[in-house]
Design an enzyme around this catalytic site. Sequence first.
Site, short mmCIF file in Angstrom:
data_model
loop_
_atom_site.label_atom_id
_atom_site.label_comp_id
_atom_site.label_asym_id
_atom_site.label_seq_id
_atom_site.Cartn_x
_atom_site.Cartn_y
_atom_site.Cartn_z
N CYS A 266 0.81 -1.22 0.00
CA CYS A 266 0.00 0.00 0.00
C CYS A 266 0.84 1.27 0.00
O CYS A 266 0.30 2.36 -0.06
CB CYS A 266 -0.94 -0.03 1.19
SG CYS A 266 -1.88 -1.55 1.19
N HIS B 272 -2.52 8.03 5.87
CA HIS B 272 -2.74 6.71 5.28
C HIS B 272 -4.15 6.27 5.68
O HIS B 272 -4.89 5.78 4.85
CB HIS B 272 -1.67 5.74 5.76
CG HIS B 272 -1.74 4.41 5.06
ND1 HIS B 272 -1.68 4.30 3.70
CD2 HIS B 272 -1.93 3.15 5.54
CE1 HIS B 272 -1.80 3.00 3.36
NE2 HIS B 272 -1.97 2.30 4.45
N GLU C 118 -0.94 5.60 13.42
CA GLU C 118 -0.61 6.78 12.62
C GLU C 118 -0.82 8.05 13.44
O GLU C 118 -0.02 8.99 13.39
CB GLU C 118 -1.43 6.82 11.33
CG GLU C 118 -1.00 7.95 10.40
CD GLU C 118 -1.65 7.90 9.02
OE1 GLU C 118 -2.56 7.09 8.83
OE2 GLU C 118 -1.22 8.68 8.15
N LYS D 110 -9.39 8.21 2.10
CA LYS D 110 -9.84 6.82 1.90
C LYS D 110 -11.26 6.64 2.44
O LYS D 110 -11.94 5.68 2.09
CB LYS D 110 -8.90 5.84 2.60
CG LYS D 110 -7.55 5.68 1.89
CD LYS D 110 -6.72 4.57 2.50
CE LYS D 110 -5.36 4.44 1.83
NZ LYS D 110 -4.41 5.48 2.27
N HIS E 193 -9.68 2.10 -0.35
CA HIS E 193 -8.22 1.93 -0.31
C HIS E 193 -7.74 1.36 -1.66
O HIS E 193 -7.97 0.19 -1.96
CB HIS E 193 -7.86 0.99 0.84
CG HIS E 193 -6.39 0.90 1.12
ND1 HIS E 193 -5.44 1.50 0.33
CD2 HIS E 193 -5.72 0.28 2.12
CE1 HIS E 193 -4.24 1.24 0.82
NE2 HIS E 193 -4.38 0.51 1.90
N PHE F 13 1.80 -3.30 3.98
CA PHE F 13 2.12 -4.62 4.53
C PHE F 13 3.58 -4.93 4.19
O PHE F 13 4.05 -4.64 3.08
CB PHE F 13 1.22 -5.70 3.91
CG PHE F 13 -0.19 -5.69 4.44
CD1 PHE F 13 -0.54 -4.99 5.58
CD2 PHE F 13 -1.18 -6.43 3.79
CE1 PHE F 13 -1.84 -5.00 6.07
CE2 PHE F 13 -2.48 -6.45 4.27
CZ PHE F 13 -2.82 -5.74 5.41
#
Lengths: 419, 81
Positions: free
Chosen positions: A170, A310, A321, A342, A347, A406
Site C-alpha cells: 500500500c 494513510h 498513525e 480513503k 483503499h 504490509f
Amino acid sequence: MGQSNQSYRRVVITGMGVITALGQDLETFWQNILAGKSGVSRITIFDASQFDCQIAAQVAEFNGTPFFKVPKDARRCDRYTLFAMAATKKAVQDSGIAFESENMNRVGVLIGSGIGGLRTLEEQYSNLLQKGPSRLSPFMIPMMISNMASGMVSMEFGAQGPNMGVVSACSTSTHSVGESFHIIRRNEADVMIAGGSEAAICSLGIGGFAAMKALSTRNDEPEKASRPFDRDRDGFVMAEGAGILIVEELEHAKKRGARIYCELVGYGNTADAHHMTAPSPQGEGAARCMRMALECAGLNPSDIDYINAHGTSTPQGDICETQAIKTVFGDHARKLMVSSTKSMTGHLLGAAGSVEMAICAKVIQNDKVPPTINLDHPDPQCDLDYVPHKAREVRVGAIVNNSFGFGGHNATLIARKLV
Amino acid sequence: MPEKSIEEKVKDIIVEQLGVNAEQVTPNARFIEDLGADSLDTVELVMAFEEEFGAEIPDEQAEKLLTVGDVINYVKEKQGE
C-alpha cells in the site's frame, strides 16, 4: 526554509490523471472529494455473494481500449495496466507536455502495483485446472507481472529514460513518486511519469484480504463502511484504479510554460522491521519516515498545514498513525489538519499514494482541504483534527502525504506551494 | 441460422485476436508480415484454433501455418480425415 535544497535540481508536479470510483477525470474526482461523496458500493464486477465482504470502490464503467494507439495492445493488458495507461494519457494531456519535441531519453516511467495482474492469474489458473496446461495463455506472465504498466507506458510514448516498477504493497505509489523525485534530482531524467495502479477486486483479492479480517464487512451500508478514526470502523474497503503524476524538473517545466501544481520537496522511506501486517508500536517506523521527509525537505514540523493520512479505517493502523503524528509534530499536531480521503475513495492499495498525492496537489493549488467522512464518533485514541464531514477553505502552504504498506514499508512525501 | 463455414470461423478468430479489419484477412495474408502478429500472438492464435476446432495442432505443424489459407486448408484436411 528549504535551505538544504539549494544544491539540488528542483522538482514539481505539472500533470495528473486519475481513474477511480469517484471519477475518471481529475476535476470530477476533485469535486466529489470536496463534496464528501463515497465511491463505495456493492460489488458488481464479480459475484461476491459468497464472500464475507461484498463491498468495494469499483470502477464499474471502464473501457481501456481507446487509450491505446493500437487496440490489440489493450487486449494483452491486465485491467491494472489498462487503468495505468488511461490515467497516464489523462495526466500527459493535463500537463500539456508535447513528447514529440522532448528528448525521450530524459523521460522515464515509474508506475507500480501492489499486487499486479491478479485477475489474469485467477483466469489462467482456472484454465489450467479446467482445460490443462496447454490452455495457458502466452500472455499470462507478461500480463500479470507488476512492472508491465511501466513497460507498456514506455512503449506507448517511446519514453526511454529510467524505467521500473515499485512493489511495496500500500505504499507502492508513494514510493514511485518519491523515487521519481530522486531520479530527477540526481539529473537522470527531466520528466517522470510516476504513480501506481491496482485492480484486485476479484475473488482472490477480496477473499484473500477478507481472510486476514482486514476488510470491512459493513455490507448493508457500503457508503459508511470506510470510516477512518471512527470508533465503529471495522477494516478497510478495497478500491481499484490508478493515479499518475507528471513529475518534472522545475526549469524544464518553466521553459515550456507548464502549469505547476506544487513543488515536491521531501521524501521519507523507512521500514518498521517489525511484523508482516501489524504496524510497529506507537507507529515508530511511520514517525521516522515523516521525520526523514521533513529533513529532506528542510522544513520544520510547524511548516506543515495538512496531512493526507494513510488512514485506512483499520482498528490498529489509525491509532498508530495518530501516535506517529503526535511524536513528530508535538504541539503542532493539534493545529494541523489531518484527513483520510480513503473514507471516500476506499483503499486503492498500490495506487492509493499517487491518487492521494493528486488530491494533495489540488489542495495546495486551491487552498481547500477535503474531509474525513463517516467520522461520527471519533475513537478516543484518535484525537486530532481530522476535518470531519465537511471540506474547509484555508490556506495550505505545505502538505505531508503518508502511505504505509504490509511488509512494514513506510513512505512519506512532502510538497509545498512553489515559491 | 446456418452454421458458419470454416473460413468464416478462422477469419473471426483472427479478427478478434489480432485486432485487424476483416478485409485484411485474405487467404494469402501472412500472420506476421501482413497482419502484424508477434511470436506471442501466434501461440495464442494456434490455441484459439485448437479450441474452436477441437483438435490438437502439434508444434511442428503449427510452425508451418504461416498464412490464413494455411490454417483453413489444415482444418479442412483434418476434418476430412
